[in-house]
Design a protein around this motif. Structure first.
Motif, mmCIF file in Angstrom:
data_model
loop_
_atom_site.group_PDB
_atom_site.id
_atom_site.type_symbol
_atom_site.label_atom_id
_atom_site.label_comp_id
_atom_site.label_asym_id
_atom_site.label_seq_id
_atom_site.Cartn_x
_atom_site.Cartn_y
_atom_site.Cartn_z
ATOM 1 N N ALA A 13 -10.535 -4.611 -13.360
ATOM 2 C CA ALA A 13 -9.824 -5.740 -13.977
ATOM 3 C C ALA A 13 -8.458 -5.947 -13.330
ATOM 4 C CB ALA A 13 -9.710 -5.526 -15.487
ATOM 5 N N GLY A 14 -7.367 -5.744 -14.105
ATOM 6 C CA GLY A 14 -6.035 -6.040 -13.598
ATOM 7 C C GLY A 14 -5.355 -4.895 -12.894
ATOM 8 N N LEU A 15 -6.012 -3.743 -12.774
ATOM 9 C CA LEU A 15 -5.379 -2.607 -12.101
ATOM 10 C C LEU A 15 -5.321 -2.842 -10.589
ATOM 11 C CD1 LEU A 15 -6.964 0.470 -13.932
ATOM 12 C CD2 LEU A 15 -4.829 -0.728 -14.436
ATOM 13 N N PRO A 16 -4.247 -2.433 -9.922
ATOM 14 C CA PRO A 16 -4.106 -2.664 -8.472
ATOM 15 C C PRO A 16 -4.860 -1.622 -7.659
ATOM 16 C CG PRO A 16 -2.153 -1.572 -9.311
ATOM 17 C CD PRO A 16 -3.030 -1.828 -10.508
ATOM 18 N N VAL A 17 -6.170 -1.714 -7.672
ATOM 19 C CA VAL A 17 -7.009 -0.725 -6.991
ATOM 20 C C VAL A 17 -7.342 -1.172 -5.570
ATOM 21 C CG1 VAL A 17 -9.253 0.440 -7.030
ATOM 22 C CG2 VAL A 17 -7.965 0.145 -9.160
ATOM 23 N N VAL A 18 -7.862 -2.392 -5.428
ATOM 24 C CA VAL A 18 -8.206 -2.899 -4.091
ATOM 25 C C VAL A 18 -6.951 -2.983 -3.229
ATOM 26 C CG1 VAL A 18 -9.163 -4.842 -2.807
ATOM 27 C CG2 VAL A 18 -10.215 -4.147 -4.970
ATOM 28 N N GLN A 19 -5.857 -3.497 -3.796
ATOM 29 C CA GLN A 19 -4.623 -3.639 -3.029
ATOM 30 C C GLN A 19 -4.056 -2.281 -2.630
ATOM 31 O OE1 GLN A 19 -3.250 -6.654 -1.943
ATOM 32 N NE2 GLN A 19 -2.113 -5.212 -0.656
ATOM 33 N N THR A 20 -4.156 -1.297 -3.520
ATOM 34 C CA THR A 20 -3.676 0.045 -3.181
ATOM 35 C C THR A 20 -4.451 0.616 -1.998
ATOM 36 O OG1 THR A 20 -2.960 0.488 -5.449
ATOM 37 C CG2 THR A 20 -3.387 2.393 -4.044
ATOM 38 N N LEU A 21 -5.769 0.469 -2.040
ATOM 39 C CA LEU A 21 -6.581 0.947 -0.924
ATOM 40 C C LEU A 21 -6.219 0.212 0.358
ATOM 41 C CD1 LEU A 21 -8.895 2.570 0.308
ATOM 42 C CD2 LEU A 21 -10.495 0.859 -0.604
ATOM 43 N N ARG A 22 -6.053 -1.100 0.249
ATOM 44 C CA ARG A 22 -5.709 -1.892 1.427
ATOM 45 C C ARG A 22 -4.367 -1.440 2.009
ATOM 46 N NH1 ARG A 22 -8.946 -3.373 4.142
ATOM 47 N NH2 ARG A 22 -7.694 -2.392 5.735
ATOM 48 N N ASP A 23 -3.393 -1.193 1.140
ATOM 49 C CA ASP A 23 -2.074 -0.754 1.607
ATOM 50 C C ASP A 23 -2.149 0.606 2.302
ATOM 51 O OD1 ASP A 23 -0.925 -3.049 0.611
ATOM 52 O OD2 ASP A 23 -0.146 -2.110 -1.212
ATOM 53 N N LEU A 24 -2.931 1.507 1.753
ATOM 54 C CA LEU A 24 -3.093 2.824 2.376
ATOM 55 C C LEU A 24 -3.644 2.692 3.792
ATOM 56 C CD1 LEU A 24 -4.596 4.808 -0.636
ATOM 57 C CD2 LEU A 24 -2.327 5.155 0.360
ATOM 58 N N LEU A 25 -4.691 1.901 3.931
ATOM 59 C CA LEU A 25 -5.344 1.772 5.229
ATOM 60 C C LEU A 25 -4.479 0.987 6.210
ATOM 61 C CD1 LEU A 25 -8.975 1.037 4.002
ATOM 62 C CD2 LEU A 25 -8.053 3.215 4.812
ATOM 63 N N ASP A 26 -3.827 -0.070 5.722
ATOM 64 C CA ASP A 26 -3.008 -0.899 6.618
ATOM 65 C C ASP A 26 -1.792 -0.145 7.154
ATOM 66 O OD1 ASP A 26 -4.726 -3.009 6.349
ATOM 67 O OD2 ASP A 26 -3.496 -4.139 4.924
ATOM 68 N N THR A 27 -1.344 0.855 6.420
ATOM 69 C CA THR A 27 -0.188 1.629 6.891
ATOM 70 C C THR A 27 -0.614 2.859 7.691
ATOM 71 O OG1 THR A 27 -0.101 2.820 4.764
ATOM 72 C CG2 THR A 27 1.293 0.868 5.004
ATOM 73 N N GLY A 28 -1.899 2.930 8.045
ATOM 74 C CA GLY A 28 -2.353 3.971 8.950
ATOM 75 C C GLY A 28 -2.860 5.233 8.301
#
Length: 384
Positions: free
Chosen positions: A175-190
């Motif tokens: 739902a509203g938890l930042p799960v997809v964005q957290t994963l994306r941020d982890l991967l995008d920062t290497g």
């Protein structure tokens, strides 16, 4: 197309005659918005948009133009073209649903920014995403069937973004938890993903938290159903398929070409109940009691707790199962319908990163969709 029709007698959206203008020096971004699926989440989102519309225009220079709603059989368009939206005594008219015409209406012909929100649970709506994105229309959705559906279609959806349309789907997972964005941020920062472990079902979290042997599991299941925590058919929750879809979405976000068939899912539904009509199944819920009591006894014998857990490792092995976890595990301390996701990465190895909170309900899901809309809006160029 399985979309809940709006129960409202009046059109759920009305074009506001005027909005508080942004300061003269501030650039104005105008975003035309159309909603597909005015059910529980869609209705909650419409109310959130109404409440925020003037504030966003005044404080953020963002004018949301609410253009219409499409349900399964009818749609309502707010526009000035009498052929598209005949008016009778000032009231907007509903017309048969045509999603291509709906998207074209929202997009318009004046070069404006356009965004479609899909709050349906419809596979046929998800099939339109490639065309919408390729035409430069942005899409925001909590509909899991796009990101967890056929892999070839998902790849086509992602490729279509080259047409300028942005896609956000945070609310498909928790739902509203930042799960997809957290994963994306982890991967995008290497960072490097080593594994994901999560409790993705608020229904099953509640059932596991309450299942202590004081009453039969069937009694808890009936209570959860009465409270609206389960789907209308509780087997949709207990089968584990919905959780598996969320795991597939995260796997694909991590670059793993996972499909639903690749997930090892242990259904909690007794085989004898799986194919029954809903009414017959509800009359035989006591058949859940013996197997669930055995699972609870196993957990206690090991000094642990019973939780419904989805797991993904770095090689793409994925499972959704009832698990016995040690009392020291982070998932042993969840509350009520909490969802919790644990990311183990190269950086977060000894102490994994946790995201936890309410993962179900129309209001929090709608808020997650709204947040995605605002993220897209922030990246838009001001209108001429």
């Amino acid at each position: 197309m399985d979309i809940a029709a709006s129960p409202l007698a009046e059109p759920p959206l009305r074009r506001r005659p005027s909005l508080a203008a942004a300061p003269a020096a501030a650039p104005v971004r105008r975003l035309a918005v159309g909603l597909v699926g005015p059910g529980r989440v869609g209705g909650a989102l419409l109310e959130q948009l109404r409440q925020a519309q003037e504030r966003l225009a005044r404080d953020g220079g963002l004018e949301l133009l609410l253009c219409g709603v499409a349900a399964s059989r009818r749609m309502w368009l707010d526009c000035d073209d009498p052929e598209l939206n005949a008016r009778h005594d000032g009231a907007q008219t509903w017309r048969p649903t045509d999603l291509d015409a709906f998207a074209a209406h929202v997009r318009g012909s004046d070069g404006r920014h356009a965004l479609l929100i899909d709050c349906s649970a419809s596979d046929s709506v998800a099939a339109h995403y490639p065309r919408w994105l390729a035409a430069g229309v942005h899409v925001v959705t909590p509909n899991k069937l796009a990101a967890s559906g056929p892999l070839a279609r998902w790849q086509a959806i992602r490729a279509a973004r080259a047409g300028g349309g942005r896609l956000r789907y945070e609310a498909t997972v928790c739902a509203g938890l930042p799960v997809v964005q957290t994963l994306r941020d982890l991967l995008d920062t290497g960072d490097e993903l080593l594994g994901i472990e999560g409790m993705f079902s608020g229904t099953l979290a509640w059932l596991c938290n309450r299942h202590d042997g004081a009453q039969p599991f069937s009694a808890l299941l009936r209570e959860a159903h009465a409270l609206g925590y389960t789907e209308p058919d509780p087997r949709d929750d207990l089968s584990g398929i919905d959780v598996a879809r969320k795991l597939v979405i995260l796997a694909r976000e991590a670059g793993l070409p996972l499909s639903l068939d690749d997930v090892d899912v242990d259904s909690l539904v007794p085989p004898a109940l799986a194919g029954l009509p809903l009414e017959a199944c509800m009359a035989r819920l006591d058949e859940f009691d013996a197997p669930m009591a055995a699972h609870l006894a196993e957990a206690r014998a090991h000094g642990g707790v019973l939780r419904h857990v989805a797991r993904l490792d770095r090689d793409g092995r994925a499972s959704v199962k009832l698990a016995v976890l040690p009392a020291s595990h982070a998932f042993a301390h969840t509350r009520l319908t909490d969802n919790v996701v644990q990311f183990t990465t190269r950086r977060y190895c000894d102490n994994p990163l946790l995201v936890q909170g309410p993962g179900a309900g129309p209001d929090v899901t709608a808020a997650g969709v709204f947040a995605d809309l605002l993220r897209i809006a922030e990246a838009l160029e001001p209108n001429a």
